[in-house]
Enzyme design. Structure first.
Site: not given
Length: 491
Positions: A23, A131, A358, A375
């Site tokens: 976020h 947000d 990663a 995912h």
């Protein structure tokens, strides 16, 4: 206000991202975009640190420190204090805890804004940009008579879904059944009926649904909603939202991507050198996000699938949180052999690399990467499209199952491994742990690497994603209209 006065005016924006790395990263990208597009804007980002028990504080702190060291012109960061006596975390009511945790920061936001407005020579506060999980801050903005803009870090189709479910419950007094695994729901922002099995676990429990409905009601009170997507990707969803007069104006501002990479170590030289020596589009990259990890039995199935598939691979393998820190983040193994089948690393030494954390953008940008087992976090989906890498969907939590449904079924831009897989134990601790078999995984990988139709569509969408943010593009124009709205707030 004449042109000379306008030229000397700085419109201040107050950004409040949710306390999660994904976020915050996308929030910083829209902040950088805005100040680069218009010299009259300056931005103060109010950082809410995660609860100490969440395990994600260090990653966010590292990321914010890295940004502060880069000194971004006209963007400053203020870390908000945290109450000593935080709300009590109830495992049976995780969304209630989160909402109360965000609400506990309202007084600190109020203090910062009061101080900002009292500084001599400071610009007018033109808006809060909050947000999607910080909608409680709308009430704080209203106290100062400042308009609020919501930054929706997921996609337009999911935004439409949340608002539609709230309409059914509030306006049509319907008792919405979201837990029937065999049912489907027609949703205006989707072309095809949405299976209830891909609806987020949080919304399939009463407590979570109540929270989602509360958020949706708050969204409708915003002056506008900014969405990290672009018209050419979600044409139907965008048109659906735009045609609904009960929804605030929606600005498509994406794809917003951190192409410089986020917090974390760079890719090891030996992995990079190995990738450099591989044929173009020949390597499968497996990565499950900052919260993605699996137990040993599932790791074994993935390993067997990779070995049997015969495809080259790079696998980001993370250790699950321990019983002592069940709400913490995954970490790297000191030696992955403790969970991998015996001899796996030796047998696959020539065709694959098992790594820890990663640098996802670095890998997706590499010419050797030809497929992405993901995912389905929305940032990851946008990154894969940007770099023209087709995905195989293996969602884990939050709205990722709906992202997978949109990518596979709605848009035909991905293949499916297990679209309805869920690991949201916090919301459904009694849920049976599902094991995705080696056969299912191998089949998904084979289809991912062999489907030229999807690969072509993804390459075409890659070009459209880049065009959208260039001058003359759909998102470029949308951001321009958004900036004009900010400036009008102080004129």
């Amino acid at each position: 206000m004449n042109q000379k006065e306008m030229a000397n005016t700085v419109a201040e924006l107050v950004f409040i991202p949710a306390p999660g790395v994904g976020h915050i990263m996308s929030t910083i990208e829209i902040a950088k975009l805005l100040v680069n597009r218009d010299q009259q804007l300056s931005i103060t980002v109010l950082v809410i640190k995660p609860p100490p028990s969440s395990g994600s504080g260090s990653a966010i702190t590292t990321y914010i420190d890295s940004l502060a060291n880069k000194s971004i012109d006209r963007i400053c960061f203020i870390e908000l204090p945290q109450d000593e006596n935080l709300p009590i975390r109830d495992p049976k009511a995780p969304t209630t805890f989160f909402n109360e945790f965000i609400n506990s920061h309202c007084k600190y936001v109020r203090n910062v804004v009061t101080d900002m407005m009292s500084q001599p020579g400071s610009g007018r506060v033109a808006g809060f940009v909050i947000d999607m999980f910080c909608t409680a801050m709308i009430d704080v903005a209203n106290e100062f008579n400042i308009p609020t803009y919501v930054f929706f870090t997921s996609n337009a189709a999911f935004l439409g879904f949340k608002l539609y479910i709230q309409t059914l419950c509030d306006d049509q007094n319907k008792d919405v059944e979201l837990s029937n695994s065999d049912a489907t729901i027609p949703v205006p922002s989707f072309v095809k009926p949405v299976p209830t099995k891909v609806i987020p676990s949080i919304m399939q429990a009463r407590e979570g649904l109540d929270f989602a409905l509360w958020v949706a009601r708050k969204l409708r009170k915003a002056k506008a909603i900014m969405v990290n997507t672009f018209l050419e990707l979600e044409t139907h969803a965008v048109e659906s939202l735009s045609s609904d007069s009960s929804i605030p104006p929606v600005y498509m501002v994406g794809p917003l991507l951190n192409l410089e990479g986020g917090a974390g170590k760079p890719l090891d030289d030996d992995v990079l050198q190995w990738l450099d020596s591989q044929p173009p589009s020949s390597v499968v990259f497996l990565c499950f996000g900052s919260m993605g990890s699996f137990e040993k039995v599932q790791v074994s199935e993935i390993a067997h699938a990779l070995e049997r598939s015969g495809h080259r691979f790079v696998w980001s393998l993370r250790r699950p949180p321990t019983k002592e820190t069940p709400t913490g983040n995954p970490s790297d193994y000191e030696d992955p052999r403790v969970v991998l089948p015996e001899g796996f690393l030796e047998r696959t030494a020539g065709i694959g690399k098992v790594i820890g954390w990663a640098p996802q953008v670095t890998l997706l940008a590499h010419h050797a990467i030809g497929g992405f087992v993901s995912h389905c976090g929305w940032n990851s989906m946008l990154e894969s499209l940007w770099f023209g890498v087709p995905s195989a969907t293996w969602p884990i939590y939050a709205e990722q199952q709906m992202n997978a449904f949109e990518m596979v079924v709605e848009l035909g831009l991905a293949v499916d491994i297990k679209m309805d897989y869920k690991k949201d134990m916090a919301f459904n601790p009694k849920a049976e742990i599902v094991i995705v078999t080696a056969d299912e995984i191998e089949d998904g990988i084979q289809r991912l690497m062999a489907d030229d139709t999807i690969r072509t569509k993804v390459k075409e969408m890659s070009e459209k994603s880049r065009a959208a943010v260039m001058e003359g593009g759909s998102s470029y124009a949308s951001v321009g209209r958004l900036i004009q709205d900010f400036i009008r707030n102080i004129s």
